[in-house]
Design an enzyme around this catalytic site. Sequence first.
Site, mmCIF file in Angstrom:
data_model
loop_
_atom_site.group_PDB
_atom_site.id
_atom_site.type_symbol
_atom_site.label_atom_id
_atom_site.label_comp_id
_atom_site.label_asym_id
_atom_site.label_seq_id
_atom_site.Cartn_x
_atom_site.Cartn_y
_atom_site.Cartn_z
ATOM 1 N N ASP A 176 0.828 -1.203 0.000
ATOM 2 C CA ASP A 176 0.000 0.000 0.000
ATOM 3 C C ASP A 176 0.867 1.259 0.000
ATOM 4 O OD1 ASP A 176 -2.398 1.353 -0.074
ATOM 5 O OD2 ASP A 176 -2.697 1.352 2.082
ATOM 6 N N CYS A 207 -18.661 -15.244 -6.851
ATOM 7 C CA CYS A 207 -19.685 -14.464 -6.155
ATOM 8 C C CYS A 207 -21.090 -14.907 -6.555
ATOM 9 C CB CYS A 207 -19.522 -12.975 -6.460
ATOM 10 S SG CYS A 207 -18.122 -12.200 -5.626
ATOM 11 N N CYS A 266 -24.977 -13.433 -5.687
ATOM 12 C CA CYS A 266 -25.010 -12.726 -4.401
ATOM 13 C C CYS A 266 -24.779 -11.233 -4.598
ATOM 14 C CB CYS A 266 -23.946 -13.300 -3.459
ATOM 15 S SG CYS A 266 -23.861 -12.464 -1.853
ATOM 16 N N CYS A 321 -23.129 -7.359 -0.545
ATOM 17 C CA CYS A 321 -22.259 -6.194 -0.345
ATOM 18 C C CYS A 321 -22.849 -4.945 -0.982
ATOM 19 C CB CYS A 321 -20.852 -6.477 -0.875
ATOM 20 S SG CYS A 321 -20.778 -6.902 -2.637
ATOM 21 N N CYS A 377 -24.399 -1.547 1.541
ATOM 22 C CA CYS A 377 -23.584 -0.325 1.581
ATOM 23 C C CYS A 377 -24.421 0.872 2.050
ATOM 24 C CB CYS A 377 -22.978 -0.037 0.210
ATOM 25 S SG CYS A 377 -21.949 1.449 0.198
ATOM 26 N N CYS A 414 -17.993 6.546 -0.764
ATOM 27 C CA CYS A 414 -17.504 5.486 0.130
ATOM 28 C C CYS A 414 -17.106 6.081 1.483
ATOM 29 C CB CYS A 414 -16.322 4.779 -0.507
ATOM 30 S SG CYS A 414 -15.593 3.484 0.537
ATOM 31 N N CYS A 453 -15.169 1.970 7.001
ATOM 32 C CA CYS A 453 -16.409 1.188 7.010
ATOM 33 C C CYS A 453 -16.117 -0.125 6.309
ATOM 34 C CB CYS A 453 -17.516 1.945 6.277
ATOM 35 S SG CYS A 453 -19.027 0.973 6.015
ATOM 36 N N CYS A 463 -19.463 -3.947 3.743
ATOM 37 C CA CYS A 463 -19.509 -4.825 2.572
ATOM 38 C C CYS A 463 -18.757 -6.127 2.819
ATOM 39 C CB CYS A 463 -18.954 -4.110 1.345
ATOM 40 S SG CYS A 463 -17.258 -3.537 1.505
ATOM 41 N N CYS A 466 -20.198 -10.411 3.620
ATOM 42 C CA CYS A 466 -19.770 -11.325 2.563
ATOM 43 C C CYS A 466 -19.750 -12.766 3.072
ATOM 44 C CB CYS A 466 -18.375 -10.935 2.059
ATOM 45 S SG CYS A 466 -17.736 -12.042 0.767
#
Length: 246
Positions: A33, A87, A90, A93, A97, A113, A140, A143, A147
């Site tokens: 990151d 996924c 589904c 998420c 939100c 977001c 946050c 999501c 899952c």
Amino acid sequence: GRDYHKLMRNRLQKLATQINDEVAPLGYRVFVDSAPVLERALARNAGLGWIGKHTCLIDRHGGSWFFIGEIYIDLPLPIDTPASAHCGTCTRCIDVCPTQAITAPQRLDARRCISYLTIEHDGAIPVEMRPLIGNRIYGCDDCQLVCPWNKFAKRTDEADFRARNNLDTARLDQLFAWDEAEFLRRTEGSPIRRSGHERWLRNIAVALGNAPTTAETLSALQTRADDASPVVREHVQWALGQHGQR
């Protein structure tokens, strides 16, 4: 404790050194990151998981609660088979939100977001977003919480990832009372420090504006009604206005 980015970089650096010992000389660079690396796409192409509808990487054996680190090296390596997506139909998420920031599968509007707004965004938070933020003052993960694949996630025993300074039990009015020196002291080694003291107070002001109207909440807001920061003052006034409307 140490910052988790530093912890992971140290581990990747150790791995890179071990590779270098075997195949020197090696050209490499470690990332956690720390640069605009398209890490999720690279991880997907390396077969480590697929990019979920919430845009996070999902490992079918471990969910999405993990960090991604990279070592760029100049060795020719076999090409892996990309991971397939699982996924299905589904949409948990997307549905959960709070700000409807996931506008389509694998498409996130960062301007909506809460993680972006509370951590990265500088200045005022858009007024229409404030009631939707609730009591979230740093990020946050709704999501990820919903899952289904995260039922396979395992809690780490790494000390650097544990809650510190009672941040998991502190009240908003207590956090709002921190001056900058106390904020820096209590967030030492924590990614929370990235937000800075002004954003920290801004976020808590919004959360207090969304909190139930009590004497403690109103008193906490009044203590910063004349704060030196125009950003903090504006959000405090908004919060007091929210309580006034009730």
